[in-house]
Scaffold this active site. Structure first.
Site, mmCIF file in Angstrom:
data_model
loop_
_atom_site.group_PDB
_atom_site.id
_atom_site.type_symbol
_atom_site.label_atom_id
_atom_site.label_comp_id
_atom_site.label_asym_id
_atom_site.label_seq_id
_atom_site.Cartn_x
_atom_site.Cartn_y
_atom_site.Cartn_z
ATOM 1 N N TRP A 147 0.817 -1.204 0.000
ATOM 2 C CA TRP A 147 0.000 0.000 0.000
ATOM 3 C C TRP A 147 0.858 1.264 0.000
ATOM 4 C CZ3 TRP A 147 -4.594 1.945 -0.988
ATOM 5 C CH2 TRP A 147 -5.720 1.138 -0.990
ATOM 6 N N ASP B 38 7.308 -13.203 -4.050
ATOM 7 C CA ASP B 38 6.021 -12.587 -3.733
ATOM 8 C C ASP B 38 4.972 -13.035 -4.751
ATOM 9 O OD1 ASP B 38 3.953 -11.070 -2.823
ATOM 10 O OD2 ASP B 38 4.683 -9.180 -3.669
ATOM 11 N N HIS C 252 7.020 -10.930 0.029
ATOM 12 C CA HIS C 252 6.213 -9.711 -0.085
ATOM 13 C C HIS C 252 6.773 -8.603 0.796
ATOM 14 C CE1 HIS C 252 2.784 -7.276 -1.064
ATOM 15 N NE2 HIS C 252 2.540 -7.071 0.225
#
Length: 325
Positions: free
Chosen positions: A134, A260, A290
């Site tokens: 994000w 990821d 990730h």
């Protein structure tokens, strides 16, 4: 996701939740700014500010879901030694930042607006953005809104989704609709996805911002706000940002992890889209999951430092910005 509502109640994680984090692994002092960008109670935003505040260049490190600036503890010292000022904010709803209490208090656009206000309040310039998860969805939008403040961009395991007919990866759907809504502790996400084994005190630090379910509105709603379908909010706003990046000639680097499953292959979009990405030393970092800041912090620091050195500032552009501040 539920409809956006006016913000009425703000929660603030008690400071004693963070006392147990050993200074040996997180020796950084807290800093705060207060944002009044949205109607309702003001939101206090926490950030780390390390290195020389008069340094010519700043590295802005943006975290994602469900982490906070603790994620950057291994990278900060190396970036400071390289001569940079390093800024690591906590998104509202995460870390030591204030937490609007309801899920409908949070939206993609509110996170973008809060971070834009943050960048303006700190008067950041000559910024190299490093963003993941994000942090990229928000940070790239901030850079697209204020391109004059950003000298370079480096992203890892992130993107700017714009909906479309293509179905999102099954692993993401499972995460967004099931795991993220039910998992009792966010440290479990780190433990399951990091390729190195985190110590008990590290895992506890990731749980520290969320003493009860009441504090978890942002990380609960976050996965469902990612605009992976045409019905999501912010699809058009992200398309607008992509138009900016189609003409972005400043240096742009991708450092994605090879482990990821969510963003695998996402780096290619940026390498083809952004003019400033041409000829840059893009890398797929081996062993990077990730949360690549946990798995491969030294490789990331080396990549960022060499990227900055290979692409020195345009003095004319930075002087124009200083005269406007």
């Amino acid at each position: 996701p539920p409809p956006l509502g006016p913000i009425e109640t703000i929660l603030r994680t008690p400071e004693d939740r963070f006392v147990a984090i050993p200074r040996a692994i997180f020796p950084f002092s807290p800093h705060y700014v207060t944002s009044h960008i949205h109607k309702g109670p003001p939101v206090r935003i926490h950030y780390l500010d390390e290195g020389d505040r008069k340094a010519r260049e700043t590295i802005l490190c943006m975290h994602g879901e469900p982490t906070w600036c603790f994620l950057y503890r291994h990278m900060i010292p190396g970036l400071v030694r390289a001569g940079f000022r390093v800024i690591c904010p906590d998104l509202p709803g995460f870390g030591k930042s204030d937490k609007p209490a309801r899920q409908e208090d949070h939206s993609y656009e509110r996170w973008v607006n809060w971070m834009c206000d943050f960048v303006v309040q700190l008067r950041l310039e000559n910024v190299t953005l490093f963003a993941q998860d994000w942090g990229g969805l928000v940070g790239l939008r901030v850079a697209a809104r204020f391109p004059e403040r950003f000298a370079r961009i480096c992203i890892s395991n992130t993107g700017l989704p714009t909906g479309g007919k293509r179905k999102p990866p099954k692993v993401f759907v499972t995460w967004a609709q099931e795991i993220s809504q039910e998992i009792p502790k966010w440290s479990m996400v780190l433990q399951l996805t990091c390729k190195r084994k985190l110590r008990k005190d590290e895992l506890e630090a990731y749980d520290a911002p969320f003493p009860t379910e009441a504090y978890k509105a942002a990380p609960r709603i976050g996965p469902r706000l990612v605009p992976v379908t045409n019905k999501h909010s912010s699809v058009e706003e992200n398309k607008g940002a992509l138009r900016v990046f189609r003409n972005w000639r400043k240096p742009f680097l991708t450092l994605f992890g090879d482990k990821d499953p969510i963003t695998k292959g996402g780096e290619k979009i940026w390498q083809h889209l952004v003019p400033g990405a041409k000829g840059q030393p893009h890398r797929i970092i081996k062993g990077g999951g990730h949360f690549i800041q946990e798995d491969c912090p030294d490789e990331l620091v080396k990549g960022i430092v060499s990227f900055v050195k290979a692409n020195p500032l345009n003095d004319d552009a930075s002087s124009v910005l200083r005269s406007s501040l």
